[in-house]
Motif scaffolding. Structure first.
Motif, mmCIF file in Angstrom:
data_model
loop_
_atom_site.group_PDB
_atom_site.id
_atom_site.type_symbol
_atom_site.label_atom_id
_atom_site.label_comp_id
_atom_site.label_asym_id
_atom_site.label_seq_id
_atom_site.Cartn_x
_atom_site.Cartn_y
_atom_site.Cartn_z
ATOM 1 N N ILE A 905 0.824 -1.217 0.000
ATOM 2 C CA ILE A 905 0.000 0.000 0.000
ATOM 3 C C ILE A 905 0.853 1.259 0.000
ATOM 4 N N GLN A 906 2.164 1.166 0.275
ATOM 5 C CA GLN A 906 3.011 2.367 0.255
ATOM 6 C C GLN A 906 4.449 1.952 0.020
ATOM 7 N N ASN A 907 5.121 2.646 -0.863
ATOM 8 C CA ASN A 907 6.533 2.394 -1.155
ATOM 9 C C ASN A 907 7.156 3.707 -1.589
ATOM 10 N N ASP A 908 7.711 4.434 -0.628
ATOM 11 C CA ASP A 908 8.397 5.671 -0.958
ATOM 12 C C ASP A 908 9.427 5.948 0.123
ATOM 13 N N THR A 909 9.997 7.125 0.102
ATOM 14 C CA THR A 909 11.086 7.471 1.033
ATOM 15 C C THR A 909 10.574 7.755 2.426
ATOM 16 N N ARG A 910 9.264 7.888 2.594
ATOM 17 C CA ARG A 910 8.750 8.146 3.936
ATOM 18 C C ARG A 910 8.979 6.933 4.831
ATOM 19 N N GLY A 911 9.294 7.181 6.064
ATOM 20 C CA GLY A 911 9.584 6.100 7.006
ATOM 21 C C GLY A 911 8.383 5.619 7.775
ATOM 22 N N GLU A 912 7.235 6.212 7.536
ATOM 23 C CA GLU A 912 6.059 5.804 8.281
ATOM 24 C C GLU A 912 4.830 5.878 7.397
ATOM 25 N N LEU A 913 3.827 5.090 7.818
ATOM 26 C CA LEU A 913 2.541 5.047 7.123
ATOM 27 C C LEU A 913 1.535 5.791 7.978
ATOM 28 N N LYS A 914 0.982 6.876 7.464
ATOM 29 C CA LYS A 914 0.025 7.691 8.207
ATOM 30 C C LYS A 914 -1.367 7.516 7.613
ATOM 31 N N ILE A 915 -2.310 7.217 8.492
ATOM 32 C CA ILE A 915 -3.716 7.139 8.096
ATOM 33 C C ILE A 915 -4.429 8.242 8.880
ATOM 34 N N SER A 916 -4.901 9.251 8.182
ATOM 35 C CA SER A 916 -5.417 10.434 8.873
ATOM 36 C C SER A 916 -6.770 10.181 9.519
ATOM 37 N N ALA A 917 -7.633 9.386 8.892
ATOM 38 C CA ALA A 917 -8.953 9.091 9.465
ATOM 39 C C ALA A 917 -9.214 7.600 9.257
ATOM 40 N N VAL A 918 -9.057 6.854 10.300
ATOM 41 C CA VAL A 918 -9.172 5.407 10.197
ATOM 42 C C VAL A 918 -10.628 5.018 9.996
#
Length: 1117
Positions: A905-918
């Motif tokens: 679901i995510q593959n980039d330079t960011r070190g964390e996965l943020k879900i703003s509204a679960v």
């Protein structure tokens, strides 16, 4: 005249003062000028160094101020210690904690402007090591005694500081590390007791400085010493008379434990106080006047001991000795040992010497015993003695006669006197000593050359055997003297002739009608003339020959025995030979219950059934033989163990008739079973049911099942750690499954099975748990740090929270094992140093039986593999959440791949996965990947917040409610016009019509119509309820909306009777427990006052209509 004179004198004085002042000013001015001219040549003052306090010697650690004194001008200062400058410019140099390095000569000088004073004289300061402090006891005695009555001793404990003389010290004291309120150098104890014992130490203080504590000195306070009065010599009886003339006795006072002290003594009676300080009192001549009781006490300073116990001195007439023989026989045999003893009655304890007659006994003249080890006939004669102590002799005793003779020879007799007997007979061999009657003899026996263990004069052979044959002789012993051996008497034991009964038949198994010969045979005595006696059982039968022939029936079965007689002598009875008559019937063995698998502890009945033998009096014989504990019963009831496994067969016996053996039936006994409980699902989801399954080996064997809730027990500390509470309707169910509805919190369950009558129960199953991740108010578990995954050796704290004082943390490990104890539990917090074995599900249990929410913890033991940092508890819908990836030595990673349910679901330079509204769709398994290494998966749960029905359905409900209200208003209006006659029917019809059109799935059993019991009031309740499985016992009330509508009375004058109140309640339920309810109440208030008229009712009361509409729930709600 007078005035003129006074005026002139005043003028003169004033002139003088003015002129004088002018001269003075001139003089001062000249002096000042002169002083200014001489300024460069005058020296500044010399300062002085002082110490505060003024001690030139101080101890290490003390504080001292070195002060430079001078004029009160604006000076700056320079300091030296031993010609070395010190960085201090004020007039005081303060040394806070002096050390030896601060010792030296201090000097100073001052400066004002550019002018310096000369250096002051040197003042020497010496810093010494803390003085040695010592504790002393000041007392002239080494032993101190505690308080006795009104007397006591005083001791002074003194603290001396060596090298600290002259200083102003205050002191602190301790006894056994406990402070004593004393500040002087002496601690005085005026009335010492045992409680004052202990180790005393002290220290001194001068200013703010303390010395070290002194070494302990031990003060021992003893109980008062024990006094004893003794006599020397130690005889308590002294005899008066001429023989004691000039003898002395010493009465001595001894203080046990008081040795070495300087004691003075006091005696009772007072006549002994002639020398009051002596501990010995010497009596010169013993007469009857010196008899009496003597006691003493000691004194040291002002301290007195208690009085000693009294010792009594008795003076009586001298005793007379007596001679005795030991042993006391008057007839002594040569070779024996005898002791001649001289006894002085009443003179025990005195130091006596003895004199004997005849004179030859005086070889040991001072002994009271004369021992003749081996007497001879020459020792016969009379013996007498007397005693002597000092110059005192007693009278001669009476003479005692000793007679010594040769020992007699014994003789052996047989009783009866036969020298030949049969085996089994009884014979007594007797030893007789002629002339030795009355003496205390012991005997020795021999059979041939073999000794017999018998010491009496009779040797009784109760049941003789061939080994008892032989020559018997005896000897007697008295003390150390033996007689000679008797002559030999020979006894011969023969084997008795024993008959034998034999059965002669053509078949090994004898049936009714067979011919059998019973024969009595006596082996080895064929030529003897015997007659015979027969028995069957215990009944005699008449034949006298050795042969008995019969044609058998069942009554001939039994045990046959015989014996022979010759002259008046009988042989013993032969052994019994049993004649068994076989009945041609074969029994059957059955098991009750008939289960093929029996468990240890169950009760089983093994039954032997004889078909066709009903009504007969049978006794039974069983194989295996251990069942013969009750050999005559056709039933054997066993509470089985594993040792009862095996084959069982039986046969019947009626008198001596036997059936054949039955076929063998096999009983297999296994260990007590433990059922296996499974719980589905393991983790709760909202609204889901929990299914329990209880599996027992051989499930079809008539089991019923019992279902329990496991309640934590923190107090009993037993192997279960749970109490079991029976679930509702959970006792003895036929089904092996049990469904629980509405379970919302973590819970534990247990099952067991039972069968049979009385019912046999299996062991309880191991507890199984259903876990809830939702945190509830009663009990909760928090994890710090708040994440699911951890590395090994991480410090993790699990904290139980709730209104309880006792907690424990439970773990269900990966291998399916339940662990009870936290390794480091502090209060309600469990601290873990993680290892791989700590992976599992954790929850808290309280002392009152509550479960907390459960959490998953995963431990990664490879520090090079990342872990997913995700929250432990469910995330509330609509909240934000951040997931990250971490290594053991690198907490923040970049270029991380995040997966949700194995989907990237995510593959980039960011070190964390943020879900703003679960949302609920975000629930699932998450993992991360970094540098080709993948973390373990963790489940993230999403908690749905409670919310009301959707807006669409709210609008639908409102529209329906308003429509219903309008309909009700029209119905009310029509009913009022028709004198309310149709009100009830219309509303009921409308209500039922609405209910049937709204929900066709109504359970008619759930429909209720209530009519008001009061005249003039109509209440209609309509409830249309769709059947729901509500076994979870939920008591939650749905959301309710009330609307109140008032109706106005358009017709002001009504002459017909009006109902007081009309109400319609309509309830339509189509959903589950979370449905919303809407009630509409319609009231018609009165516009006019009721008029009281005879024969007419009052005006109508308000009419109210309540309608309840329950809206169903939708997926996702």
């Amino acid at each position: 005249m007078g005035h003129s004179l006074l005026c002139m004198m005043g003028f003169f004085l004033l002139s003088t003062v003015i002129c004088g002042n002018a001269e003075d000013n001139t003089t001062h001015s000249q002096d000042a000028d002169k002083s200014e001219e001489e300024q460069p040549t005058s020296a500044p003052p010399k300062p002085t160094v002082t110490l505060q306090p003024s001690w030139t010697q101080i101890c290490r650690g003390e504080t001292v101020t070195v002060r430079c004194g001078g004029e009160e001008a604006q000076w700056t200062y320079e300091w030296r210690r031993d010609q070395v400058n010190i960085s201090e410019t004020s007039s005081e140099y303060r040394i806070s904690r002096a050390t030896e390095s601060d010792s030296g000569g201090y000097s100073c000088r001052g400066r004002r402007g550019s002018s310096w004073t000369e250096w002051s004289d040197v003042t020497t300061l010496t810093v010494l090591s803390p003085p040695k402090i010592t504790v002393f006891l000041q007392s002239s005695w080494t032993q101190i005694y505690s308080l006795v009555i009104n007397s006591s001793e005083t001791v002074i404990v003194r603290c001396e500081i060596q090298g600290g003389e002259g200083a102003q010290w205050t002191y602190e004291w301790r006894r056994d590390q406990v402070n004593i309120s004393e500040t002087s150098s002496e601690y005085r104890i005026n009335r010492v007791t045992e409680s004052d014992s202990g180790g005393y130490s002290c220290r001194g203080r001068r200013g703010s400085s303390w010395t070290e504590w002194s070494d302990n000195i031990t003060l021992t306070v003893l109980s008062p010493p024990k006094l004893t009065v003794t006599l020397q010599p130690s005889m308590t009886q002294i005899y008066s008379g001429v023989i004691y003339s000039g003898e002395t006795v010493t009465v001595r006072c001894e203080i046990q434990g008081g040795e070495g002290a300087q004691w003075t003594y006091e005696w009772r009676p007072d006549k002994l106080n002639t020398p009051p300080t002596s501990n010995n009192y010497r009596s010169i001549t013993v007469t009857e006047s010196v008899r009496g009781a003597y006691s003493c006490r000691g004194r040291r300073g002002s301290f007195y001991t208690e009085w000693s116990k009294s010792i009594t001195l008795t003076v009586s007439s001298p005793p007379k000795p007596t001679v005795t023989l030991q042993p006391s026989w008057t007839q002594i045999y040569s070779g024996e040992t005898v002791t001649v003893r001289c006894e002085i009655q009443g003179g025990e304890g005195a130091q006596w010497t003895y004199e004997w007659r005849p004179d030859k006994l005086n070889t040991p003249p001072t002994s009271n015993n004369y021992r003749i080890i081996t007497v001879t006939e020459s020792d016969s004669g009379g013996y007498s003695c007397r005693g002597r102590r000092g110059s005192f002799n007693t009278q001669w005793s009476k003479s005692i006669t000793l007679t010594v003779s040769s020992p007699p020879k014994p003789t052996v007799f047989l009783q009866p006197s036969w020298t030949q007997i049969y085996r089994g007979e009884t014979v007594t061999v007797r030893c007789q000593i002629q002339g030795g009657e009355g003496a205390q003899w012991t005997y020795e026996w021999r059979q041939g050359q073999k000794n017999i263990r018998e010491t009496s004069n009779e040797y009784r052979i109760i049941s003789a055997t061939e080994s008892d044959s032989g020559g018997y002789r005896c000897g007697g012993r008295r003390s150390s003297s033996w007689t000679e051996w008797s002559d030999i008497t020979t006894l011969t034991v023969l084997s008795p002739p024993k008959p034998t009964v034999t059965l002669q038949s053509s078949r090994t198994q004898i049936y009714s009608g067979d011919r059998v010969t019973v024969r009595c045979e006596i082996q080895g005595v064929e030529r003897a003339q015997w007659t015979y006696e027969w028995r069957r059982g215990q009944s005699s039968i008449h034949p006298t020959s050795n042969v008995y022939t019969i044609t058998v029936t069942e009554s001939d079965g039994g045990g046959y025995s015989c014996r022979g007689r010759r002259s008046s002598s009988w042989t013993e009875w032969s052994d019994i030979t049993t004649l068994r008559v076989t009945v041609p019937i074969k029994p059957t063995v059955t098991l009750q219950p008939s289960w093929t698998q029996i468990y240890s502890g169950e009760t089983v009945t093994v039954r032997c059934e004889i078909q066709g033998g009903e009504g007969a009096q049978w006794t039974y014989e069983w194989r295996a033989a251990k069942l013969n504990t009750r050999p005559t019963s056709n039933e054997y009831r066993i509470t089985v163990t594993q040792s009862d496994s095996g084959g069982y067969s039986c046969r019947g016996r009626r008198d001596y008739s036997l059936t054949e053996w039955s076929e063998t039936i096999t009983l297999t006994v296994s260990y007590k079973p433990r059922p296996v409980l499974t719980v589905s699902p393991s983790w709760l989801s909202p609204g889901a049911s929990v299914t329990l399954n209880c599996q027992v080996e051989h499930q079809s064997a008539g089991w019923s099942f019992y279902w329990y809730k496991a309640v934590p027990d923190l107090k009993t500390y037993n192997y279960k750690s749970y109490n079991y509470e029976l679930l509702p309707d959970g006792s003895g169910t036929a089904q092996d499954s049990y469904i629980i509805h509405g379970q919302t919190h973590t819970a534990g369950y247990v099952c067991r099975a039972g069968r049979g009558d009385p019912e046999y129960h299996t062991d309880h199953s191991q507890p199984e748990f259903v876990w809830s991740a939702d945190v509830h108010s009663a009990a909760s578990l928090t994890v710090s740090p708040d994440r699911v995954q951890h590395f090994t050796s991480d410090s993790v704290s699990l904290t139980c929270e709730g209104n309880f004082t006792e907690w424990r943390v439970r773990k269900f490990s990966e291998d399916g094992r339940l662990y009870s104890d936290c390794r480091r539990m502090t209060g309600s917090t469990c601290n873990i140093k993680t290892s791989k074995s700590d992976t599992g599900v954790y929850w808290c249990e309280s002392g009152s039986g509550e479960f907390s929410s459960a959490v998953n913890i995963t431990v990664q033991n490879d520090g090079n593999v990342p872990i997913l940092v995700s929250p432990v508890h469910p995330v509330t819908e609509g909240a934000s959440v951040s997931l990250s990836c971490s290594l053991k030595r690198k907490k923040i990673l970049s270029n991380v791949f995040f997966y949700h349910n194995d989907k990237l679901i995510q593959n980039d330079t960011r070190g964390e996965l943020k879900i703003s509204a679960v949302s609920k769709s975000d629930e699932g398994f998450y993992k991360c990947q970094s540098s080709g290494r993948e973390s373990a998966q963790s489940w993230m749960s999403v908690k749905i917040t409670g919310r009301s029905s959707s807006p669409v359905w709210l609008m639908v409900g409102l529209v329906c409610g308003v429509s219903l209200i309008i309909i009700l208003l029209l119905l009310l209006y029509r009913c009022r016009q028709s004198k309310y006659s149709c009100f009830t029917r219309s509303i009921q019809s409308e209500s039922h019509s609405l209910g049937s059109s709204t929900n066709h799935g109504v359970n008619q059993d759930e429909t209720h119509v209530y009519d008001s019991p009061h005249y003039g009031t109509n209440h209609i309740y309509d409830s249309v309820t769709q059947v729901e499985d509500n076994r979870n016992g939920s008591d939650e009330h749905p959301d309710v909306t009330y609307a109140l509508i008032e109706l106005k009375n358009f017709e002001k004058k009504r002459k017909h009777h009006k109902p007081e109140q009309s109400a319609v309640y309509s309830e339509v339920k189509t959903g589950a427990a979370e449905d919303s309810l809407m009630y509409a109440e319609v009231k018609r208030p009165k516009k006019e006052k009721a008029k009281k008229k005879a024969g007419k009712s009052s005006p109508a009361a308000d009419a109210a209509v309540y309608s309840e509409v329950t809206l169903g729930s939708f997926p996702g709600q």
